[in-house]
Design a protein around this motif. Structure first.
Motif, PDB file in Angstrom:
ATOM      1  N   PRO A 113     -74.849  49.746   3.395  1.00  0.00           N
ATOM      2  CA  PRO A 113     -74.884  48.280   3.414  1.00  0.00           C
ATOM      3  C   PRO A 113     -75.676  47.686   2.255  1.00  0.00           C
ATOM      4  N   VAL A 114     -76.758  48.342   1.891  1.00  0.00           N
ATOM      5  CA  VAL A 114     -77.518  47.857   0.740  1.00  0.00           C
ATOM      6  C   VAL A 114     -76.732  48.132  -0.541  1.00  0.00           C
ATOM      7  N   GLY A 115     -76.225  49.345  -0.664  1.00  0.00           N
ATOM      8  CA  GLY A 115     -75.493  49.748  -1.856  1.00  0.00           C
ATOM      9  C   GLY A 115     -74.305  48.856  -2.163  1.00  0.00           C
ATOM     10  N   ARG A 116     -73.590  48.458  -1.135  1.00  0.00           N
ATOM     11  CA  ARG A 116     -72.371  47.693  -1.434  1.00  0.00           C
ATOM     12  C   ARG A 116     -72.640  46.191  -1.608  1.00  0.00           C
ATOM     13  N   ASN A 117     -73.856  45.767  -1.395  1.00  0.00           N
ATOM     14  CA  ASN A 117     -74.158  44.338  -1.566  1.00  0.00           C
ATOM     15  C   ASN A 117     -75.200  44.019  -2.631  1.00  0.00           C
ATOM     16  N   ILE A 118     -75.841  45.037  -3.127  1.00  0.00           N
ATOM     17  CA  ILE A 118     -76.936  44.815  -4.081  1.00  0.00           C
ATOM     18  C   ILE A 118     -76.449  44.109  -5.351  1.00  0.00           C
ATOM     19  N   HIS A 119     -75.267  44.462  -5.765  1.00  0.00           N
ATOM     20  CA  HIS A 119     -74.723  43.876  -6.991  1.00  0.00           C
ATOM     21  C   HIS A 119     -74.568  42.370  -6.813  1.00  0.00           C
ATOM     22  N   LYS A 120     -73.882  42.001  -5.753  1.00  0.00           N
ATOM     23  CA  LYS A 120     -73.661  40.592  -5.469  1.00  0.00           C
ATOM     24  C   LYS A 120     -74.990  39.835  -5.381  1.00  0.00           C
ATOM     25  N   ALA A 121     -75.958  40.472  -4.756  1.00  0.00           N
ATOM     26  CA  ALA A 121     -77.241  39.801  -4.542  1.00  0.00           C
ATOM     27  C   ALA A 121     -78.021  39.592  -5.833  1.00  0.00           C
ATOM     28  N   MET A 122     -77.837  40.485  -6.789  1.00  0.00           N
ATOM     29  CA  MET A 122     -78.638  40.382  -8.005  1.00  0.00           C
ATOM     30  C   MET A 122     -77.932  39.660  -9.147  1.00  0.00           C
ATOM     31  N   ASP A 123     -76.641  39.813  -9.216  1.00  0.00           N
ATOM     32  CA  ASP A 123     -75.881  39.352 -10.376  1.00  0.00           C
ATOM     33  C   ASP A 123     -76.197  37.939 -10.852  1.00  0.00           C
ATOM     34  N   GLU A 124     -76.024  36.995  -9.986  1.00  0.00           N
ATOM     35  CA  GLU A 124     -76.202  35.600 -10.383  1.00  0.00           C
ATOM     36  C   GLU A 124     -77.621  35.339 -10.873  1.00  0.00           C
ATOM     37  N   ARG A 125     -78.571  35.976 -10.216  1.00  0.00           N
ATOM     38  CA  ARG A 125     -79.966  35.762 -10.600  1.00  0.00           C
ATOM     39  C   ARG A 125     -80.267  36.356 -11.977  1.00  0.00           C
ATOM     40  N   LEU A 126     -79.708  37.509 -12.240  1.00  0.00           N
ATOM     41  CA  LEU A 126     -79.937  38.123 -13.550  1.00  0.00           C
ATOM     42  C   LEU A 126     -79.270  37.305 -14.650  1.00  0.00           C
ATOM     43  N   LYS A 127     -78.106  36.781 -14.335  1.00  0.00           N
ATOM     44  CA  LYS A 127     -77.441  35.930 -15.320  1.00  0.00           C
ATOM     45  C   LYS A 127     -78.291  34.704 -15.625  1.00  0.00           C
ATOM     46  N   GLU A 128     -78.927  34.198 -14.601  1.00  0.00           N
ATOM     47  CA  GLU A 128     -79.791  33.034 -14.772  1.00  0.00           C
ATOM     48  C   GLU A 128     -80.954  33.368 -15.708  1.00  0.00           C
TER      49      GLU A 128
END
Lengths: 148, 148
Positions: free
Chosen positions: A103-118
């Motif tokens: 559950p963490v592995g398959r959602n970590i990307h979504k959770a971080m992506d937008e913030r890193l782009k910011e």
DNA sequence: AGCGGATGTCATGCCATATATTACAACTAT
DNA sequence: ATAGTTGTAATATATGGCATGACATCCGCT
């Protein structure tokens, strides 16, 4: 990890082209001498800058000419021009195989992506605030101080 | 150039440690399975996080324990902990041998340094605004959506 | 005390990427 | 035509990230 020196080389090259524009033979070899790298590196950097519309060159004849005034060339323009960071992935390199069955592995990307782009955007905005004119001016100031 | 995946791996690891904290055997092998990298990578990342006081581990016995609540662990803390970028030189890699006999060459460093540091600071400040708690919360949300 | 399971860390190998360097075709100006 | 230059490919080297195997060290448990 660091942003390639191609970026600082490019800034150096543009500044030097402007500074020495009334001199004879400001060719890739001369510029390479000022920057302290191989002439081929200078030529490839200049190629990128040309593709980005920052300067113009002519095959065969020596010397590049800036396509815009210095105060309209931002660090961001240069940074983008020389591919300082990977265009697709952005500033942060994500680990590539998070486990889809976790559950963490398959959602970590979504959770971080937008913030890193910011974060990246914020850095790029800062780069947009600086122009080569600022650098050229500082250098002239320093040179004046030297001879004082 | 990009910031090492060690950074996103570290965020993933911390999040997973918290998420699975009540499970048995959340060891480096288990975490490596979730992240999709070699267990040794996880152990070295955890080592760095321990040195930075973000979590605690015990040799021999399985499982790491966070040393702070999630909302007090910022992306910046993690980023610094795992040496995402070179400590000495900073985010930008400067070309190393500008010509001291050239007026531009011997002043370019001075002219750019402070500005590049400012860019870096601005990025780091952005990293300070994000905590692992934000990520953990997002992931829980996503998981809830999945089962809906 | 001894055993199984972990961690901490070293050594090695592989691969990607940055930079250096050589070489040369294409081009310009004189 | 010739000298000088750019544009670019090909190759070499170095550095650093990540993978991987090995193993000493340590803890908890029986």
């Amino acid at each position: 990890m660091q942003i390639t020196s191609r970026f600082t080389i490019a800034v150096h090259v543009i500044t030097a082209i402007e500074y020495f524009k009334d001199m004879d033979r400001v060719n890739s070899e001369f510029l390479a001498g000022s920057v302290g790298v191989n002439p081929v590196i200078v030529r490839t950097v200049i190629s990128k800058l040309r593709e980005a519309g920052i300067l113009k060159t002519q095959r065969g004849s020596s010397g590049a000419v800036l396509a815009k005034p210095l105060d309209q060339i931002t660090f961001y323009d240069v940074y983008k021009a020389v591919d300082s960071v990977d265009k697709e992935e952005g500033l942060f390199h994500f680990h590539e195989q998070p486990n889809p069955n976790c559950p963490v592995g398959r959602n970590i990307h979504k959770a971080m992506d937008e913030r890193l782009k910011e974060v990246q955007r914020s850095m790029e905005n800062e780069l947009k605030k600086i122009t080569i004119a600022d650098i050229a001016e500082d250098i002239r100031k320093e040179i004046r101080l030297e001879s004082a």
